[in-house]
Design a protein around this motif. Structure first.
Motif, PDB file in Angstrom:
ATOM      1  N   ASP A 153      24.783 -63.310 -25.302  1.00 59.61           N
ATOM      2  CA  ASP A 153      25.778 -62.812 -24.348  1.00 59.61           C
ATOM      3  C   ASP A 153      25.121 -61.806 -23.395  1.00 59.61           C
ATOM      4  N   ILE A 154      25.015 -62.177 -22.133  1.00 63.47           N
ATOM      5  CA  ILE A 154      24.438 -61.245 -21.155  1.00 63.47           C
ATOM      6  C   ILE A 154      25.570 -60.360 -20.639  1.00 63.47           C
ATOM      7  N   ARG A 155      25.451 -59.060 -20.898  1.00 61.07           N
ATOM      8  CA  ARG A 155      26.542 -58.145 -20.524  1.00 61.07           C
ATOM      9  C   ARG A 155      26.392 -57.619 -19.107  1.00 61.07           C
ATOM     10  N   GLU A 156      25.151 -57.385 -18.699  1.00 57.31           N
ATOM     11  CA  GLU A 156      24.929 -56.762 -17.383  1.00 57.31           C
ATOM     12  C   GLU A 156      24.730 -57.849 -16.325  1.00 57.31           C
ATOM     13  N   LYS A 157      25.574 -57.791 -15.307  1.00 58.71           N
ATOM     14  CA  LYS A 157      25.536 -58.852 -14.303  1.00 58.71           C
ATOM     15  C   LYS A 157      25.576 -58.271 -12.899  1.00 58.71           C
ATOM     16  N   ILE A 158      24.767 -58.824 -12.035  1.00 61.42           N
ATOM     17  CA  ILE A 158      24.835 -58.493 -10.612  1.00 61.42           C
ATOM     18  C   ILE A 158      25.308 -59.757  -9.905  1.00 61.42           C
ATOM     19  N   LEU A 159      26.508 -59.703  -9.362  1.00 59.98           N
ATOM     20  CA  LEU A 159      27.102 -60.896  -8.754  1.00 59.98           C
ATOM     21  C   LEU A 159      27.434 -60.626  -7.295  1.00 59.98           C
ATOM     22  N   LYS A 160      27.329 -61.651  -6.487  1.00 59.76           N
ATOM     23  CA  LYS A 160      27.686 -61.518  -5.078  1.00 59.76           C
ATOM     24  C   LYS A 160      28.363 -62.808  -4.643  1.00 59.76           C
ATOM     25  N   TYR A 161      29.507 -62.689  -4.015  1.00 61.47           N
ATOM     26  CA  TYR A 161      30.260 -63.911  -3.697  1.00 61.47           C
ATOM     27  C   TYR A 161      31.034 -63.750  -2.391  1.00 61.47           C
ATOM     28  N   ASP A 162      30.381 -63.108  -1.413  1.00 62.52           N
ATOM     29  CA  ASP A 162      31.018 -62.949  -0.099  1.00 62.52           C
ATOM     30  C   ASP A 162      30.491 -63.990   0.892  1.00 62.52           C
ATOM     31  N   GLY A 163      29.804 -64.994   0.382  1.00 61.29           N
ATOM     32  CA  GLY A 163      29.272 -66.034   1.261  1.00 61.29           C
ATOM     33  C   GLY A 163      27.883 -65.708   1.778  1.00 61.29           C
ATOM     34  N   ARG A 164      27.405 -64.500   1.451  1.00 60.64           N
ATOM     35  CA  ARG A 164      26.083 -64.081   1.907  1.00 60.64           C
ATOM     36  C   ARG A 164      25.120 -64.101   0.740  1.00 60.64           C
ATOM     37  N   SER A 165      23.872 -64.327   1.075  1.00 58.54           N
ATOM     38  CA  SER A 165      22.824 -64.284   0.071  1.00 58.54           C
ATOM     39  C   SER A 165      22.554 -62.827  -0.312  1.00 58.54           C
ATOM     40  N   PHE A 166      21.934 -62.629  -1.465  1.00 51.48           N
ATOM     41  CA  PHE A 166      21.455 -61.293  -1.808  1.00 51.48           C
ATOM     42  C   PHE A 166      20.342 -60.904  -0.844  1.00 51.48           C
ATOM     43  N   PHE A 167      20.179 -59.582  -0.658  1.00 47.98           N
ATOM     44  CA  PHE A 167      18.993 -59.064   0.037  1.00 47.98           C
ATOM     45  C   PHE A 167      18.128 -58.369  -1.005  1.00 47.98           C
ATOM     46  N   ALA A 168      16.834 -58.364  -0.741  1.00 49.45           N
ATOM     47  CA  ALA A 168      15.926 -57.726  -1.690  1.00 49.45           C
ATOM     48  C   ALA A 168      16.296 -56.253  -1.893  1.00 49.45           C
ATOM     49  N   ASP A 169      16.562 -55.547  -0.793  1.00 51.05           N
ATOM     50  CA  ASP A 169      16.915 -54.129  -0.895  1.00 51.05           C
ATOM     51  C   ASP A 169      18.205 -53.932  -1.684  1.00 51.05           C
ATOM     52  N   GLU A 170      19.117 -54.866  -1.478  1.00 49.20           N
ATOM     53  CA  GLU A 170      20.400 -54.781  -2.156  1.00 49.20           C
ATOM     54  C   GLU A 170      20.224 -54.940  -3.669  1.00 49.20           C
ATOM     55  N   VAL A 171      19.365 -55.881  -4.058  1.00 49.31           N
ATOM     56  CA  VAL A 171      19.102 -56.074  -5.483  1.00 49.31           C
ATOM     57  C   VAL A 171      18.492 -54.788  -6.047  1.00 49.31           C
ATOM     58  N   ALA A 172      17.541 -54.214  -5.296  1.00 47.99           N
ATOM     59  CA  ALA A 172      16.906 -52.970  -5.750  1.00 47.99           C
ATOM     60  C   ALA A 172      17.944 -51.857  -5.916  1.00 47.99           C
ATOM     61  N   GLN A 173      18.863 -51.767  -4.937  1.00 53.83           N
ATOM     62  CA  GLN A 173      19.937 -50.761  -5.010  1.00 53.83           C
ATOM     63  C   GLN A 173      20.764 -50.917  -6.285  1.00 53.83           C
TER      64      GLN A 173
END
Lengths: 289, 602
Positions: free
Chosen positions: B574-594
């Motif tokens: 069970d993976i508890r920690e999740k970073i999800l994005k679903y606004d139609g935009r791709s992740f950005f590298a800086d955003e992932v780092a943030q």
């Protein structure tokens, strides 16, 4: 003890499962006889079947077969023909299948004019699902799905085909096997999309459009000097329904080449017969440098 | 770290230790119909030819004319797989572009605009240390060709001058782009030169805070290509000779590419009436021996679903590309999402084997497509490639595709003239695979049957036969799973990393880029687990990796964490920690780092 049959050259080890007296028997015989008379070896024939009583023929004809999805037999046949133009590709489907879910495919295949033969079983009901009204049912026909009588007017495959530009449009009757056999032969020989629509009485569910109904009404267009090159006349004949019902060839246009003739990459050997070699990529990659 | 106009942290520095440009982003914006995409691709190609790595992204509404369009190019001195969240040069063909994107700009960045058309807030940008560069796009375009049509070309020339790349790179591109219209080459080159010299004549470095300046480097063994084109080239490399399609954003460029190469490469290309016909045509072609592929997005795939099952029960090889966009229904046609995973895994009624794979970058788009054809033939089942808008319409630099690595394996089939007596197309075998014949072969007659069938293909509803055929088909997947296991995941980074980032598909490139930005001592704490083969799911492999990880974080471009659900189903983990994005935009590298900072990983 089960009766022993002599297995014909296009028979399989399976016997037909249709109701006794079903109109499908006549089509089955006509189709096999047409292939035998044309001397096309069974392994050079691919028959694509729809789903329904007509499609069950898949088990009773000893050629390559493809028992497709309901309504989807025509595009499968087009794909197969384009990939191997040397095959004789035939579609066997019902009116529920071909004019219900398959209506769009039918019209578009006619537009493309790929060299396939479409044998449509017109019994005006969904036989295998026990008798609902098919798109070909005559207005007012009562069935399990139309207890008060069908509201829609009937779909008429020959007239639709003529309107969409079909290059061979005919109608047969499964009670006239030798005539139907002749139509199927000519349809297979025609280069382009050919339609053989067949009155095929469903003896179990359609108590109106039965063998006597057609026997009393049908006539052969070719006995009446019908001009098969006249599209408007053909359209008029395709709509004729009443005391006299025409069969035979409505329309024929040999001037329009089939779809595959337009493709430069189809010239020469059939696509699938050519050895599949690794393609060089350098000239493609050049555009991305 | 720098701060953007809206206060967001910018992780990477623009310059490296030698004061060379490390990575910067350029964006052009304007109304649809302004030539935004062609300008963007031309600029990217100049940077690529000057020896830099690039990755592009285009944002546009589902319109032909009007509406705000942008094209962004991230340029880097090292490999890059995603675009940055921040812009260093904004080319604004209208005021809306400045209004919409000024918050993406950091100090030291520049805006190129036409001051004759609109005037940005000079004080605001001066305070932010953002340089305003007026270039009269319209006036210079009129001078070059007599109309406003070359405003984008003038802007290209201006950009080249600003970053100190020779104008000749852009002029060469104009010659290539307009090779079919030689009459306009000269005026386009003139437009480039006018834009170029305007910057040279009117601005001096010392006057501005803008510092990006490129020197021409060795180009390297690279190409500049899009993900969809990479898949199409992969198909061609693999011998694909039948492609049927129906247009659907964002997959259509696969269709366009295949159509454009059909005659020269000997491929039957058919634009069919709908996606149902598309897949049935492909099966018809595959049945007779062609290598067939189709490409679509989720909506088109939805229409193919019943036919997918037909491929399953008839054991007919076919390759299907689903370039995902946000759903359901029409959703957001020109945007990105990873919402189709669960759907693809379970699409169609009944149980049958399929292979599902997801490329994580443009290079994988090529090689996985080649592999997909071999898998489809070898295991006689549909193979689905899941990409998305980010990857499919993303264009970037990759090592030149190596045709030496391409192998064509058509699996088990019987050669014409060698068909054994009493041939059974669906013979029950140990690994489930039964050798194929093709219509046309004498003695090889069979029935491909959507009904359950016996070994010859004839309809059969007997209990024992049903069990035999279900098991036979299922065994093929076990057989495939054994073969696929070694390549089923990519594990990137040190084995003793503290944190394992789990992903599939396009976020892989973003995550790799994000980690690249971190100092080595921090980077060492991370590794990336990219699941490439999503079905048959590499359960043992994933389970052992995750159980050996100290901390696991999932990164997915959807709202339901579909991969996390699949992992839990298949491994119990069970993976508890999740970073999800679903606004139609791709992740950005800086955003992932943030987000990693927020999760106290950094």
């Amino acid at each position: 003890m089960a009766m022993q049959f002599v297995k014909g050259p296009l028979d399989t080890n399976h016997n037909p499962t249709w109701c006794p007296g079903c109109g499908d028997f006549g089509i089955w015989m006509s189709l096999k006889n047409a292939l035998l008379e044309l001397k096309i070896p069974p392994h050079k024939v691919l028959i694509v079947y729809g789903i329904g009583c007509s499609g069950n023929m898949t088990n009773f004809v000893g050629t390559y077969g493809w028992h497709s999805l309901h309504g989807r037999s025509v595009p499968t046949a087009v794909g197969a023909k384009l990939a191997n133009k040397d095959l004789t590709v035939i579609v066997v489907a019902g009116d529920g299948d071909g004019l219900g879910e398959g209506m769009g495919h039918f019209i578009h295949a006619v537009r493309g004019n790929a060299d396939i033969t479409y044998i449509m079983h017109d019994n005006k009901v969904y036989g295998l699902t026990v008798g609902q009204a098919a798109p070909t049912a005559i207005k007012g026909y009562k069935s399990k799905s139309t207890p008060e009588g069908i509201i829609e007017v009937n779909a008429n495959a020959p007239s639709l085909a003529i309107a969409a530009g079909c290059t061979f449009v005919s109608k047969g009757f499964s009670g006239r096997v030798s005539h139907l056999q002749g139509l199927i032969k000519q349809a297979i020989q025609h280069r382009g999309f050919s339609l053989v629509d067949v009155y095929q009485p469903c003896v179990t569910f359609n108590k109106v459009n039965n063998f006597p109904f057609y026997n009393q009404r049908i006539y052969d267009l070719q006995q009446e000097n019908h001009d098969t090159s006249n599209r408007l006349k053909a359209f008029e004949k395709a709509l004729e329904w009443g005391d006299r019902i025409p069969t035979g060839i409505f329309y024929k246009d040999e001037s329009r080449p089939p779809y595959e003739d337009h493709l430069p990459q189809e010239q020469g050997q059939p696509l699938v017969v050519r050895p599949m070699k690794k393609r060089s990529l350098s000239h493609l990659i050049e555009e991305f440098i | 770290m720098l701060t953007t106009a809206n206060g967001k942290i910018r992780l990477q520095t623009l310059m490296d230790e030698q004061d060379h440009v490390k990575k910067f982003s350029w964006k052009i914006g304007g109304e649809a119909g302004f030539g935004i995409k062609s300008a963007g691709m031309s600029f990217a190609k100049c940077c690529y030819r000057s020896g830099y790595h690039v990755f592009d992204n285009t944002e546009y509404p589902s319109l032909i004319r009007g509406g705000h369009n942008t094209y962004q190019v991230t340029v880097s001195s090292h490999p890059v797989h995603s675009v940055d969240e921040h812009i260093d040069i904004l080319v604004a063909l209208n005021k809306e572009t400045v209004d919409k994107h000024q918050h993406e700009m950091t100090e030291g960045s520049a805006i190129i605009y036409d001051g004759d058309e609109f005037q940005p807030d000079v004080v605001f940008f001066r305070d932010k240390k953002i340089t305003l560069l007026h270039v009269p796009f319209k006036k210079l375009s009129l001078e070059a060709c007599g109309t406003e049509i070359m405003r984008n070309t003038v802007a290209m020339g201006a950009t080249m001058a600003l970053i100190k790349l020779p104008s000749s790179f852009m002029e060469d591109i104009m010659k290539e782009v307009f090779s079919h219209k030689p009459a306009v080459i000269e005026s386009n080159i003139k437009a480039v030169r006018l834009g170029y010299s305007f910057i040279e004549e009117h601005y001096r470095d010392a006057d501005t805070d803008f510092k990006v300046s490129l020197s021409v480097r060795e180009k390297g063994h690279r190409m500049y290509v899009g993900g969809n084109e990479a898949q199409a080239i992969g198909a061609i490399a693999a011998g694909c000779n039948f492609y049927s399609g129906y247009p659907m954003t964002p997959s259509s460029s696969i269709l366009h590419y295949m159509a454009s190469k059909a005659v020269s490469e000997g491929i039957i290309f058919k634009h069919a009436e709908d996606e149902i016909a598309v897949l049935n045509m492909a099966l018809g072609a595959s049945l007779v021996g062609a290598r067939a592929m189709v490409g679509t997005s989720g909506g088109g795939f939805s229409l193919m679903v019943e036919t997918l099952g037909l491929a399953g029960i008839t054991e007919t090889p076919v390759v299907i590309v689903n370039c995902q966009r946000p759903g359901p229904a029409t959703g957001m046609p020109t945007w990105t999402d990873q919402g189709d995973l669960r759907f693809i895994l379970h699409a169609a009624q009944g149980e049958f084997p399929r292979i599902v794979m997801a490329p994580g970058d443009i290079e994988e788009c090529f090689y996985l497509t080649v592999e997909a054809f071999n898998l489809a033939d070898r295991y006689q089942m549909p193979v689905i490639l899941l990409s998305d808008k980010t990857l499919g319409e993303g264009v970037g630099t990759v090592p030149i595709f190596d045709e030496k690595k391409v192998v064509i394996d058509r699996g088990a089939f019987i050669e014409d003239g060698k068909v054994p007596k009493d041939y059974k197309r669906y013979q029950v075998t140990e690994n489930g695979v039964s050798p194929r014949t093709f219509p046309g072969m004498e003695g090889g007659i069979f029935c491909g049957n959507s009904d359950e069938h016996d070994e010859y293909g004839y309809s059969n509803e007997e209990s024992l036969n049903r069990i035999d055929q279900v098991n036979k088909r299922a065994r093929k997947l076990e057989y495939a799973a054994k073969f696929l296991e070694s390549a089923s995941v990519n594990l990137i980074g040190p084995e003793d990393a503290d944190i394992t980032l789990v992903c599939w598909g396009s976020p892989k490139g973003v995550i790799v880029d994000a980690l690249d930005e971190l100092p080595l001592r921090v980077r060492k704490r991370f590794r990336v687990l990219q699941i490439v083969v999503l079905w048959p799911f590499p359960s043992e492999r994933v389970k052992s990796i995750l159980e050996a990880s100290k901390r696991v974080i999932l990164i997915e471009n959807n709202s339901e964490a579909q991969l996390a659900g699949l992992i839990r189903q298949m491994t119990g983990f069970d993976i508890r920690e999740k970073i999800l994005k679903y606004d139609g935009r791709s992740f950005f590298a800086d955003e992932v780092a943030q987000k990693l900072i927020r999760l106290k990983c950094l």
